[in-house]
Design a protein around this motif. Structure first.
Motif, PDB file in Angstrom:
ATOM      1  N   VAL A  79      -9.453   7.216  -4.463  1.00 55.75           N
ATOM      2  CA  VAL A  79      -9.365   8.664  -4.337  1.00 55.75           C
ATOM      3  C   VAL A  79     -10.503   9.118  -3.421  1.00 55.75           C
ATOM      4  O   VAL A  79     -11.669   8.754  -3.643  1.00 55.75           O
ATOM      5  N   ALA A  80     -10.172   9.882  -2.387  1.00 58.62           N
ATOM      6  CA  ALA A  80     -11.183  10.334  -1.428  1.00 58.62           C
ATOM      7  C   ALA A  80     -10.941  11.797  -1.073  1.00 58.62           C
ATOM      8  O   ALA A  80      -9.805  12.280  -1.117  1.00 58.62           O
ATOM      9  N   ALA A  81     -12.019  12.499  -0.729  1.00 60.62           N
ATOM     10  CA  ALA A  81     -11.902  13.906  -0.359  1.00 60.62           C
ATOM     11  C   ALA A  81     -13.089  14.300   0.512  1.00 60.62           C
ATOM     12  O   ALA A  81     -14.147  13.659   0.488  1.00 60.62           O
ATOM     13  N   SER A  82     -12.906  15.369   1.294  1.00 61.82           N
ATOM     14  CA  SER A  82     -13.996  15.913   2.100  1.00 61.82           C
ATOM     15  C   SER A  82     -13.840  17.422   2.237  1.00 61.82           C
ATOM     16  O   SER A  82     -12.731  17.952   2.151  1.00 61.82           O
ATOM     17  N   GLN A  83     -14.964  18.079   2.445  1.00 57.99           N
ATOM     18  CA  GLN A  83     -15.000  19.533   2.640  1.00 57.99           C
ATOM     19  C   GLN A  83     -16.048  19.837   3.703  1.00 57.99           C
ATOM     20  O   GLN A  83     -17.179  19.342   3.636  1.00 57.99           O
ATOM     21  N   GLN A 141     -10.582  20.711   4.971  1.00 56.85           N
ATOM     22  CA  GLN A 141     -10.501  19.840   3.798  1.00 56.85           C
ATOM     23  C   GLN A 141      -9.590  18.652   4.058  1.00 56.85           C
ATOM     24  O   GLN A 141      -8.619  18.746   4.807  1.00 56.85           O
ATOM     25  N   THR A 142      -9.928  17.533   3.422  1.00 56.24           N
ATOM     26  CA  THR A 142      -9.039  16.378   3.376  1.00 56.24           C
ATOM     27  C   THR A 142      -9.062  15.815   1.959  1.00 56.24           C
ATOM     28  O   THR A 142     -10.054  15.963   1.236  1.00 56.24           O
ATOM     29  N   ALA A 143      -7.969  15.190   1.574  1.00 54.10           N
ATOM     30  CA  ALA A 143      -7.909  14.519   0.274  1.00 54.10           C
ATOM     31  C   ALA A 143      -6.858  13.419   0.361  1.00 54.10           C
ATOM     32  O   ALA A 143      -5.880  13.541   1.113  1.00 54.10           O
ATOM     33  N   SER A 144      -7.045  12.359  -0.387  1.00 52.85           N
ATOM     34  CA  SER A 144      -6.073  11.263  -0.355  1.00 52.85           C
ATOM     35  C   SER A 144      -6.126  10.466  -1.645  1.00 52.85           C
ATOM     36  O   SER A 144      -7.174  10.365  -2.301  1.00 52.85           O
ATOM     37  N   GLY A 164     -18.123   3.851  -5.852  1.00 54.63           N
ATOM     38  CA  GLY A 164     -17.854   5.063  -5.097  1.00 54.63           C
ATOM     39  C   GLY A 164     -19.068   5.493  -4.311  1.00 54.63           C
ATOM     40  O   GLY A 164     -20.134   4.881  -4.386  1.00 54.63           O
ATOM     41  N   ALA A 165     -18.902   6.582  -3.562  1.00 55.01           N
ATOM     42  CA  ALA A 165     -19.984   7.085  -2.724  1.00 55.01           C
ATOM     43  C   ALA A 165     -19.818   8.588  -2.530  1.00 55.01           C
ATOM     44  O   ALA A 165     -18.700   9.114  -2.573  1.00 55.01           O
ATOM     45  N   LEU A 166     -20.944   9.268  -2.333  1.00 50.87           N
ATOM     46  CA  LEU A 166     -20.956  10.694  -2.052  1.00 50.87           C
ATOM     47  C   LEU A 166     -21.971  10.936  -0.940  1.00 50.87           C
ATOM     48  O   LEU A 166     -23.111  10.459  -1.023  1.00 50.87           O
ATOM     49  N   GLU A 212       0.841  -1.198   0.000  1.00 54.49           N
ATOM     50  CA  GLU A 212       0.000   0.000   0.000  1.00 54.49           C
ATOM     51  C   GLU A 212       0.875   1.246   0.000  1.00 54.49           C
ATOM     52  O   GLU A 212       1.873   1.318   0.711  1.00 54.49           O
ATOM     53  N   ALA A 213       0.496   2.247  -0.786  1.00 50.61           N
ATOM     54  CA  ALA A 213       1.169   3.540  -0.809  1.00 50.61           C
ATOM     55  C   ALA A 213       0.107   4.622  -0.870  1.00 50.61           C
ATOM     56  O   ALA A 213      -0.908   4.471  -1.559  1.00 50.61           O
ATOM     57  N   SER A 214       0.310   5.719  -0.139  1.00 49.38           N
ATOM     58  CA  SER A 214      -0.709   6.762  -0.120  1.00 49.38           C
ATOM     59  C   SER A 214      -0.087   8.141   0.022  1.00 49.38           C
ATOM     60  O   SER A 214       1.023   8.303   0.560  1.00 49.38           O
ATOM     61  N   LEU A 215      -0.826   9.115  -0.463  1.00 46.55           N
ATOM     62  CA  LEU A 215      -0.493  10.525  -0.310  1.00 46.55           C
ATOM     63  C   LEU A 215      -1.742  11.202   0.230  1.00 46.55           C
ATOM     64  O   LEU A 215      -2.816  11.102  -0.376  1.00 46.55           O
ATOM     65  N   LYS A 216      -1.615  11.895   1.385  1.00 49.28           N
ATOM     66  CA  LYS A 216      -2.784  12.473   2.048  1.00 49.28           C
ATOM     67  C   LYS A 216      -2.577  13.955   2.338  1.00 49.28           C
ATOM     68  O   LYS A 216      -1.473  14.390   2.667  1.00 49.28           O
TER      69      LYS A 216
END
Length: 195
Positions: free
Chosen positions: A119-123, A84-87, A156-158, A74-78
């Motif tokens: 790919v995930a994100a939040s605001q 805000q969050t994103a990954s 995916g989901a929103l 596993e490799a990730s960038l967050k």
């Protein structure tokens, strides 16, 4: 289960904080998973002939199942800030004797490779939270290089939520999607291992 003996798993991971908002990480681990009680002993049922079936007793277990053994990368960038969050996360899992249902809904062993990009994100703003994620994956049976059945290629989901100051009431709105799902009826020449 004691019939599968004792197994040692291992793993290593590393994370690096690039700055106040960005973090990169990676990991490697091995895993062992024995079949469940239901995989091995779930009782058969009587099929009355629905959908042109056999009008007979049908098994739903496989007492010859082997335990799963896997290597997981596993490799990730967050990114994270106050609102805000994103990954972006990449998975690559190699599984020996992966346990999944075959076209007849019987648990069976496969050799599999599971690759996935998430790919995930939040605001957040004024008590509202909007978040979503998309997964793009390639779950393959490496014995015949075909996709594993009953696993979507993309999903995916929103979700949107709001916390109100009325006895901690929360409003949730959301939905999800999936695409590239292969049903058991679409599967052909799926190799199984029951020895």
């Amino acid at each position: 289960s004691s019939q599968y003996g004792t197994h040692v798993t291992k793993g290593i991971g590393y994370g690096y904080q690039l700055n106040n908002n960005w973090r990169a990480s990676g990991s490697y681990r091995t895993a062992f998973k024995a079949p469940t009680f239901n995989d091995i002993y779930y009782p058969p049922y009587y099929d009355t002939g629905y959908r042109g079936a056999c009008d007979c007793w049908v098994a739903q277990n496989n007492p010859n199942l082997k335990a799963e053994r896997s290597e997981n990368f596993e490799a990730s960038l967050k990114y994270a800030s106050e609102s805000q969050t994103a990954s972006v996360t990449i998975y690559h899992n190699k599984v020996k004797d992966f346990i999944a249902l075959d076209a007849d809904y019987l648990p069976a062993n496969y050799n599999a490779t599971l690759k996935c990009l998430t790919v995930a994100a939040s605001q957040s703003w004024n008590g509202w939270l909007l978040k979503g994620n998309v997964d793009i994956q390639s779950p393959k049976n490496t014995d015949d290089n075909k996709l594993l059945i009953r696993r979507a290629r993309e999903h995916g989901a929103l979700n949107l939520s709001k916390l109100f100051n009325i006895e901690n009431t929360v409003l949730h709105l959301g939905g999800s999607f999936s695409h590239g799902y292969i049903s058991g009826n679409q599967a052909t020449n799926i190799n199984t291992s029951t020895s």
